[in-house]
Design a protein around this motif. Sequence first.
Motif, short mmCIF file in Angstrom:
data_model
loop_
_atom_site.label_atom_id
_atom_site.label_comp_id
_atom_site.label_asym_id
_atom_site.label_seq_id
_atom_site.Cartn_x
_atom_site.Cartn_y
_atom_site.Cartn_z
N GLY A 238 1.09 -1.26 0.06
CA GLY A 238 -0.19 0.02 0.09
C GLY A 238 0.60 1.30 0.05
O GLY A 238 0.38 2.57 -0.05
N VAL A 239 1.94 1.24 -0.36
CA VAL A 239 3.08 2.41 -0.59
C VAL A 239 2.27 3.38 -1.82
O VAL A 239 2.88 2.49 -2.53
CB VAL A 239 4.71 2.34 -0.21
N THR A 240 2.30 4.12 -1.74
CA THR A 240 2.33 4.96 -2.78
C THR A 240 3.10 6.07 -2.84
O THR A 240 2.76 6.31 -4.31
CB THR A 240 0.77 5.65 -2.70
N GLN A 241 4.56 6.12 -2.09
CA GLN A 241 4.59 7.15 -2.32
C GLN A 241 6.07 6.65 -1.15
O GLN A 241 5.44 6.30 -1.13
CB GLN A 241 4.60 8.71 -1.47
N ILE A 242 7.15 7.32 -2.35
CA ILE A 242 8.96 7.09 -2.24
C ILE A 242 9.06 8.58 -1.20
O ILE A 242 9.36 9.40 -2.14
CB ILE A 242 9.42 6.88 -3.04
N ALA A 243 9.83 8.16 -0.37
CA ALA A 243 11.24 9.41 0.19
C ALA A 243 12.25 9.54 -0.85
O ALA A 243 13.51 8.43 -1.31
CB ALA A 243 11.70 9.25 1.09
N THR A 244 13.12 10.96 -1.00
CA THR A 244 14.12 11.51 -1.98
C THR A 244 14.69 12.49 -0.89
O THR A 244 13.16 13.24 0.09
CB THR A 244 13.57 12.01 -3.40
N PHE A 245 15.78 12.75 -1.11
CA PHE A 245 16.57 13.58 -0.15
C PHE A 245 16.97 14.68 -1.47
O PHE A 245 17.85 14.41 -2.50
CB PHE A 245 17.11 13.27 0.69
N SER A 246 16.68 15.90 -0.43
CA SER A 246 17.77 17.01 -1.06
C SER A 246 18.66 18.11 0.09
O SER A 246 17.50 18.20 0.41
CB SER A 246 17.20 17.80 -2.10
N GLY A 247 19.49 18.27 0.02
CA GLY A 247 20.15 19.34 1.10
C GLY A 247 19.75 18.87 2.61
O GLY A 247 19.12 19.86 3.77
N ARG A 248 19.85 17.77 2.39
CA ARG A 248 19.48 17.18 3.69
C ARG A 248 17.64 16.78 4.13
O ARG A 248 17.43 16.69 5.59
CB ARG A 248 20.41 17.36 5.57
N LYS A 249 17.27 17.75 3.37
CA LYS A 249 15.27 17.74 3.63
C LYS A 249 14.68 16.35 2.55
O LYS A 249 14.85 16.39 1.69
CB LYS A 249 14.87 19.44 3.06
N ARG A 250 13.86 16.05 3.84
CA ARG A 250 13.08 14.87 2.81
C ARG A 250 12.07 15.17 2.41
O ARG A 250 11.21 15.97 2.27
CB ARG A 250 12.78 13.80 3.64
N SER A 251 11.72 14.57 0.77
CA SER A 251 10.53 14.77 -0.02
C SER A 251 10.00 13.88 -0.14
O SER A 251 10.81 12.86 -0.03
CB SER A 251 10.78 15.48 -1.10
N LEU A 252 8.62 13.48 -0.94
CA LEU A 252 7.75 12.47 -0.80
C LEU A 252 7.46 12.30 -2.28
O LEU A 252 6.28 13.65 -2.24
CB LEU A 252 6.52 12.10 0.12
N SER A 253 7.16 11.52 -2.84
CA SER A 253 6.71 11.77 -4.44
C SER A 253 6.35 10.43 -4.68
O SER A 253 6.57 9.36 -4.49
CB SER A 253 7.92 11.54 -5.47
N GLY A 254 5.19 10.67 -5.81
CA GLY A 254 4.63 9.18 -6.49
C GLY A 254 5.44 8.58 -6.49
O GLY A 254 6.38 8.91 -7.41
#
Length: 268
Positions: free
Chosen positions: A251-267
């Motif tokens: 059921g995971v729909t978003q994956i974590a990515t990182f830039s400049g030590r900040k996390r984002s979630l993307s489909g």
Amino acid sequence: MWIDYHTHHVRCGHASGSLEEYVRRGIEIGLTQLGLSDHMPLLHVDPATYYPGMAMPMEELPKYVEECLYLKDKYKNEIDIRVGLEGDYIEGYERQIEDIIKAYPFDYVIGSVHFLGEWDISDSRQLAGWEGKSPEDVYRQYYEAVQKAARTGFYDYIGHIDVIKRFGYKPAEPMLELERETLDVVKACNLAIELNASGLRMPCEEMFPSRRMLEYAHSIGIPITIGSDAHQPERLGQYLDQARELLKEIGVTQIATFSGRKRSLSGF
């Protein structure tokens, strides 16, 4: 979103391929983002007398980061490169670890536990370390170290969180309470974890973490990223199609990515 955030290259001493070979391979297989994340230099053992080829020498660390940044710019129109580090957690060496992490412009830092004292539980040359020990005791010591790593605040996500199972040494019964307690600490510390596909080519024949740990992590809202833990360019992206399918199944729909030590979630 097609990513691989866990990779190693020739500087670490037990991998092959240059950073640029990884970048070119990433472009070839169509990665959206490529994370370069080689091992932090050893801090608590003498590389000259310890097992050879464990991590990059300290003098190579600035060269590694400089080359990563150079490649990030050189290939910016072809692939999105994120500059990372797999930063071992070594109890008692927190200040040195923090100094290394703060000294460079990393996009992300993986918190991994390989060592229990001077025993690298992920090294096939050190399996004798299991002799005379209760697997339950070793697992407890390992997960306590993972919890301490999470609480330092040094890291962006925990790498291969159940790598202790790598060589097939397991307690008689799964230590479910300890696994969940550790994931609860990760959640409380606002960290992500990775689904590390390399376990499929290890004696344990299972990704890190197990499906049961992954399902619990998802149920309590821990973000998840993915990595192949490639140690050769040709293994970049290996088994990540299976990792993505497993994430979708639970059921995971978003994956974590990182830039400049900040996390984002993307489909994905």
